[in-house]
Write a protein that holds these residues in place. Sequence first.
Motif, PDB file in Angstrom:
ATOM      1  N   TYR B  25      12.158  -1.554 -36.026  1.00 26.07           N
ATOM      2  CA  TYR B  25      12.859  -1.848 -34.770  1.00 26.07           C
ATOM      3  C   TYR B  25      14.360  -1.755 -35.022  1.00 26.07           C
ATOM      4  CZ  TYR B  25       8.257  -3.128 -33.168  1.00 26.07           C
ATOM      5  OH  TYR B  25       6.932  -3.071 -32.829  1.00 26.07           O
ATOM      6  N   SER B 181      23.070  -8.809 -40.112  1.00 28.00           N
ATOM      7  CA  SER B 181      23.547  -8.054 -38.942  1.00 28.00           C
ATOM      8  C   SER B 181      24.791  -7.246 -39.287  1.00 28.00           C
ATOM      9  CB  SER B 181      23.869  -8.991 -37.774  1.00 28.00           C
ATOM     10  OG  SER B 181      22.686  -9.437 -37.160  1.00 28.00           O
ATOM     11  N   VAL B 288      10.953  -9.939 -32.645  1.00 27.65           N
ATOM     12  CA  VAL B 288      11.643  -8.925 -33.437  1.00 27.65           C
ATOM     13  C   VAL B 288      13.041  -9.413 -33.788  1.00 27.65           C
ATOM     14  CG1 VAL B 288      12.751  -6.663 -33.303  1.00 27.65           C
ATOM     15  CG2 VAL B 288      10.352  -6.913 -32.654  1.00 27.65           C
ATOM     16  N   LEU B 289      13.330  -9.442 -35.076  1.00 30.37           N
ATOM     17  CA  LEU B 289      14.691  -9.716 -35.527  1.00 30.37           C
ATOM     18  C   LEU B 289      15.021  -8.772 -36.676  1.00 30.37           C
ATOM     19  CD1 LEU B 289      17.299 -11.425 -35.449  1.00 30.37           C
ATOM     20  CD2 LEU B 289      16.254 -12.949 -37.127  1.00 30.37           C
ATOM     21  N   GLN B 290      16.142  -8.081 -36.547  1.00 26.85           N
ATOM     22  CA  GLN B 290      16.699  -7.270 -37.627  1.00 26.85           C
ATOM     23  C   GLN B 290      15.695  -6.285 -38.210  1.00 26.85           C
ATOM     24  OE1 GLN B 290      18.436 -10.562 -39.799  1.00 26.85           O
ATOM     25  NE2 GLN B 290      20.383 -10.286 -38.730  1.00 26.85           N
TER      26      GLN B 290
END
Lengths: 269, 409
Positions: B25, B181, B288-290
């Motif tokens: 993602y 990030s 969804v993260l990173q």
Amino acid sequence: MPIKFQSKPGLVIYLTAGDPSLEATHAIALEAIDAGADVIELGVPFSDPLADGPVIQRASERALARGTTLKDVLVLAKQIRTARPQAGLVIFTYLNPILRYGLAKFADDAKAAGADGVLVTDIIVEEASDATSNLLAELDRVSLAPIFLAAPTSPDDRLEAIAAHSKGFIYAISRTGITGKQQSLTGDAQSLVARIRRWSTLPVAVGFGISNATHVAQVAEFADAAVIGSAIVELIERSAPEDKSGHAQAAAVARFIKGLRQPEAALTR
Amino acid sequence: MASVILPSAPSESRPGRFGIYGGRYVPETLMAALVELEREYESAKADAAFQTELADLLRDFAGRPTPLYFCKRLTEQLGGAKIYLKREDLLHTGAHKINNSLAQGLLAKRMGKQRIIAETGAGQHGVATASVCAHLGLECIIYMGEVDMERQHLNVLRMKLLGAEVRGVSSGSKTLKDAISEAMRDWVTNVRTTYYILGSALGAHPYPTMVRDFQRCISREMKQQIIEKEGRLPTAIIACVGGGSNAIGAFYEFIPDRDVRLIGVEAGGRGSALGEHAARFSGGNPGVLQGTFSYVLQDENGQIALTHSVSAGLDYASIGPEHAMLHDTKRAEYTSRTDAEALDALVKLSRTEGILPALESAHAVAEALVLAPRLTPRDILVVNLSGRGDKDMGIIAQELHLDSHPGEA
């Protein structure tokens, strides 16, 4: 269902919804449309916007600090749609807020709000048809246009897949990197748009780093539309941030947009 | 020649997916780089010269194999299961992180990338990566949250000494999540020239698979060593879980051994309210993260929650996707220990065995302290001691008032 760009070059204006307030975003969006924006990209603020530069990061933080939710953004979309039926309207978001909301419910509600398309920054075509994040099926079910990003680093086989799954328009990223202003456009953008044209007859909008009339005129030579994001968000940040009604910001944005189609004025300034 | 990397793993449902978790993602700009990395990793796996170079460095530069140490006094005091420690804390640079940094550094060199970026939480991955870059002559930039720079200051100095540039990250919670990030923003901008050495079994495919493969030497050695010492497999393996690289490395070779319990210990922080801990399985939801789909601590609107842990390395809102699958299939158990329990365990291990664990690893020790007395002397617990605690002396001194005058403590 391509999104129509009424004028040449087309202008896509990105706004972080809820910055400085939902009421202000509403006022700014209407003024932007009246000043010549063809499409409004309504940005859903997200806590961890890893594709965005500092300007949109700050705007997202401000919008979230005021409690802006996806539901609020969809209500705002509906208001803009009702007030300006002819403008293009795209929901611009990261994946997690819409996953949490439920992709099916999101598609239903975005459609009901009158959106034309959806752009999810952190989803690629493959994952958009994966069972765990089947965005394409949900958007297709309600006839909302999926809009994908194409990058200068995308090889031809990826551009072909992006073209095959896109509706509305294709968003060509002008350079590798995150959102934010830049001095001049690189050669990346033009060659990318030329490659996209081999696979698609959809309009192509060029974004990332487009901030003035000179850039817009350059983009007009090879693409259908220019996307202006950080430059507008920064203008909103600078113009009377204490005015949450948005009237001052809306006037400034309208002036800015009118200037974007006058490269001569920009050059002689 | 010892094979460093074994063929593709049985636990992946298809490349990059662990059950429903994992995936890619990311913004489209990174896709070409991820595909290139996957291809290069597959070719390195099949390349005997690469594997030999890595095996030599793991032995001579990093210090593998690490010992499996029997905690005689601690076992006697607790009066239950026998406790062993897998001594990853003895590795060069002080933690298991060097296993992965060395391997990815060699991959970067193989791909002709001269500029290395990495994120770090506790600073152990940053120090390991800075050392590898010095060893290989590569430019090194480390992103680190400002909160972590303050609480792991010694590691900041070590990275600088090793020639790395440390870039403080002031956005969001100013911890590991924000450092990732910022590293991803750098990567998306400089993707043509830069290799991103991600330090945990997180992020977009191929990272979770690749990092796990580079850490599975831990469980491979562990299995051989426990059979040599005890003639049988342990009752349970215990490891702390931040992103999950030391835990997946310690669990992996035991996954087919259904009788061996696999216990991951998350950071219980200072309370069970959202924002007070980093226990993703009890407090999180799939999201969804990173770059990856896994359990994520988030609010009802899908905004990522703040986290808290006394240990910077466990202070993260998501968890590696393979752990999410092991959790859902119940092959592994996940629990949490609080800041206070970890500190107590750190003191206990220091004073009973003369071994100062990292605050992260102390969470795994804390679980062993609870579990061992409930088991019998026939049982064997292996704790993955993922790192040493020298880096934490500032926090430890503050929390335990070690600087106070006699009689005050």
